[in-house]
Design an enzyme around this catalytic site. Structure first.
Site, PDB file in Angstrom:
ATOM      1  N   SER A 549     -34.875   8.793   2.772  1.00  0.00           N
ATOM      2  CA  SER A 549     -35.718   9.965   1.780  1.00  0.00           C
ATOM      3  C   SER A 549     -37.121   9.295   2.274  1.00  0.00           C
ATOM      4  O   SER A 549     -37.676   9.378   3.589  1.00  0.00           O
ATOM      5  CB  SER A 549     -35.554   9.964   0.512  1.00  0.00           C
ATOM      6  N   HIS A 667     -28.232  14.772  -0.556  1.00  0.00           N
ATOM      7  CA  HIS A 667     -29.189  13.890  -0.396  1.00  0.00           C
ATOM      8  C   HIS A 667     -28.743  12.770  -1.282  1.00  0.00           C
ATOM      9  O   HIS A 667     -29.167  11.731  -0.933  1.00  0.00           O
ATOM     10  CB  HIS A 667     -30.526  14.260  -0.775  1.00  0.00           C
TER      11      HIS A 667
END
Length: 694
Positions: A549, A667
């Protein structure tokens, strides 16, 4: 691993003029996931990745060890409603944590089991909140990794769903009014009512009554006419009298805050008055059982402080410090213990001191420090949990590098800490030597790094993984990790750098690594690598870096700024095209952290480090593995697709550039099996490129 032949990727002649900068974007076609060329390219990349990874030595043994280490499972802190409690637990045989309740008679029951809802394992439990009486439970689930969080309500006694799904509730918690008939929550506007491409924004606060149609009968409470990227938080005091609403523009480190007395105005039309507006600080307010408002804030206190005031007049001038800012530790949490068994009410304060958790004990009336809560080691505590009606007990999660997540209980009568619930699995954890190292970054700033290795390891450089994040006020603190333990047990070194941009040293530390100061984060990371080398722990040909990320942006910058310093890179769910990041996923909510291309000066900040725009032809780049997730709605996988193509075209070295693409996962949360597969692939890739024998 040597360089393979790469799938062809057309380079297009696309150059944009932005504020006078000529910006090339040859792989823009890879932004379109649905395009036929992108699909064919992805399929070829996956075939190449499997050809190179599946036959690496030690993978079966590594997978077995990771599975065993994850068999420890986990257990969450209890949430109490009278004598009923709610908690999550994952045993060795479970793919996801399961939500349970225990009734006053001690009978345990499953309330929400993601695998029962979806045996394929792609459904996750995103959040849950019982009503104030413990009779109803609001919970959210996502499917296929999309993090869209469908909201349901069930009857706790029967386990039956009585409402849902309600969609568009991502990042929203239900704040119940007493009685369990209504709750406040946050929901996005329907897609047809917002401009195209803005469907992930435009949130509003609503009052919803259970059983009514949310499309036609929800009452709009707040958010109309405000910034489209605003996130809202809602809270209702235990007695139902006080409503608080907070608003922050995206992930900006500041918020506005309002309070309403629901005894003087209706829940449908609360008379909100400001606690804080237009102030560059983060502030929250909780009304306690004693009727006082407890204000947790970093206003004039970058390491945070706790104040008290009157909820009827919570203006800044009325705030009185109860726990002032500490010169070194960061205040993270608090709990109030005020049961009749105690001579006087007690306040517990949670802290992190250089990323290590501690808890102090204070007099509730004066804030005077009276003691500390003993800790089992140098680790990380979860949130401090108290009974809503008060009492003498508090519960908190605990983990460290060799201790799986469990729950400890503090008894304020005796000052003792006991294990309330240990991780349910039995695991043989290897011995680990952990030490915190202080090093100097390029501008003279002292930075800390946790270095983990096997005790008694022979001196000399070893294959090493350096991990970092450095953003969004997120702290990297000690925690049980199957991947770290497996790597260190095999003879490697694992280092975790507490870079600027995180919260390890408070809000000033965060701001020292955001916006125009983002290069500080990368400099801290390079300096950490150089410290590991200078101390003889590793060498550039044995050093890998890993991040995901915002941490993927970090290692993307690392490999483009210092390709000579690293042998291998694992870059997961990354941001890499910082010129176009605001156009995709949740990018517009992050422009306070990074800057916006709409501003000429801020575009300059972004171009100074944007990894995709710093790939240079003829450079020998380190071995790089991109891991992306097709259902990621936070950070669009297009970043890694474009960067992978750019590196495969540009590199002059023999080290491989590979991409691993996974479907039906997003994610964050994933099943244990998928986690094991991902860790097996990434660790075996790093081992093959740093010389570690698994």
């Amino acid at each position: 691993m040597s360089r393979p032949p790469y799938p062809p990727a057309q380079r297009e002649d696309i150059v944009e003029d932005l504020h006078g900068h000529q910006i090339a974007d040859p792989y823009r076609w890879l932004e379109d996931r649905e395009g036929g060329d992108t699909g064919a390219w992805l399929a070829a990349q996956e075939q190449l990745f499997r050809q190179r990874i599946n036959d690496l030595p030690g993978r079966d043994r590594l997978r077995e060890r990771l599975t065993g280490l994850l068999g420890a499972g986990s257990v969450g802190s209890p949430v109490w409603r009278g004598k009923r409690r709610f908690f999550t637990r994952r045993t060795a045989g479970q793919e996801h944590p399961v939500l349970y309740t225990v009734d006053p008679a001690g009978t345990e029951r499953v309330l929400v089991d993601p695998m029962a809802l979806d045996p394929g394992g792609t459904t996750t439990l995103d959040g849950w909140q019982p009503d104030k009486e413990g009779r109803r439970l609001a919970y959210k689930i996502s499917q296929g990794g999309d993090e869209e969080s469908l909201l349901y309500v069930l009857d706790v006694a029967t386990g039956e769903r009585i409402e849902g799904p309600i969609d568009r509730g991502r990042y929203s918690a239900a704040s119940w009014l007493p009685g369990g008939e209504a709750y406040y929550y946050v929901r996005r506007l329907p897609p047809g009512s917002v401009p195209e491409g803005e469907e992930q924004y435009h949130r509003r606060v609503y009052l919803h009554r259970v059983g009514t149609d949310p499309e036609t009968e929800d009452v709009l409470i707040f958010g109309e006419g405000r910034d489209k990227t605003n996130y809202y938080g809602v809270g209702v005091s235990r007695d139902g009298r006080w409503l608080t609403i907070s608003a922050s523009q995206g992930t900006a480190p500041r918020n506005d805050l309002w309070i309403a007395d629901l005894a003087a105005s209706s829940p449908e039309r609360p008379a909100l008055r400001p606690v804080q507006e237009g102030v560059d600080a983060e502030t929250g307010l909780h009304v306690g059982r004693d009727g006082r408002a407890y204000v947790f804030t970093d206003r004039d206190a970058p390491r945070s402080r706790l104040c008290v005031t009157d909820p009827a007049d919570p203006s800044y001038e009325t705030w009185r410090d109860l726990i002032p800012q500490d010169p070194e530790a960061v205040l993270t949490d608090f709990a109030i213990l005020d049961g009749p068994e105690l001579e006087r009410p007690v306040l517990l304060a949670g802290w992190t001191r250089h990323a290590i958790s501690e808890i102090s004990v204070h007099d509730l009336a004066t804030g005077e420090r009276t003691g500390t809560v003993p800790m089992p080691g140098l680790g990380t505590t979860g949130g401090l949990i108290e009974r809503p009606e008060g009492g003498h007990e508090a519960w908190f999660g605990y983990t460290d590098n060799v201790t799986p997540s469990g729950v400890l209980r503090f008894d304020a009568r005796t000052g003792e800490v006991t294990v309330w619930a240990a991780a349910p699995g039995t695991v043989e954890v290897p011995e680990i030597d952990s030490r915190q190292v202080t090093y100097t970054s390029y501008d003279g700033t002292e930075v800390r790094m946790l270095v983990l290795s096997r005790p008694g390891s022979a001196p000399g450089p070893r294959p090493t993984i350096l991990y970092g994040y450095g953003g969004f006020n997120i702290s990297l603190s000690p925690a049980y990790s199957a991947s770290i333990l497996a790597w260190v047990e095999a003879g490697g070194v694992y280092a975790i750098a507490n870079l600027r941009g995180g919260s390890e040293e408070g809000e000033e530390w965060h701001r020292a690594g955001m916006r125009e100061r983002k290069q500080n984060v990368f400099d801290d990371f390079h300096a950490a690598a150089e410290k590991l080398i200078a101390n003889g722990l590793t060498t550039p040909d044995r050093l890998a870096v890993s991040g995901g990320s915002n941490g993927g942006l970090l290692v993307g910058a690392a490999l483009t700024q210092r390709p000579d310093l690293y042998a291998a890179v694992v870059c997961s769910a990354p941001l890499l095209d910082m010129v176009r990041y605001e156009r995709f996923g949740l990018g517009q909510t992050w422009n306070d952290e990074y800057g916006t291309v709409a501003d000429p000066t801020e575009l300059g900040w972004l171009l100074a480090y944007s990894p995709y725009h710093h790939v240079r032809k003829g450079v020998a780049y380190p071995a790089t593995l991109f891991t992306i997730f097709d259902s990621d709605t936070r950070v669009d996988p297009l970043h890694a697709r474009k960067m992978c193509a750019a590196l495969q075209h540009a590199t002059s070295g023999e080290a491989p550039i590979l991409l691993r693409n996974e479907s039906e996962v997003g994610h964050d949360a994933r099943s244990v099996t998928r986690s094991v597969n991902l860790m097996t692939d990434t660790l075996s890739f790093i081992a093959a490129n740093t010389g570690l024998l698994l």
